[in-house]
Scaffold this motif. Sequence first.
Motif: not given
Length: 68
Positions: A22-48
Amino acid sequence: MSASFILSCCAPDYKATPSYGKLLTACHGDAAKVERLIDHEIRKDPKLSRSAAVVSALDRLYMDRRAT
């Protein structure tokens, strides 16, 4: 046996989750963007875990889009 091997062989692949798709679809197939969004969430909460960060990133994306 290293800890990274154990984690990589036993942890579920976050890219195989419905939320990742769903995230990949919402990002129009941009896997690099998906990884950046995931990394952002982990930076905010490293326990995730990456799987939990996928869900958080998807939630945040939906909230941000509703706010505009």
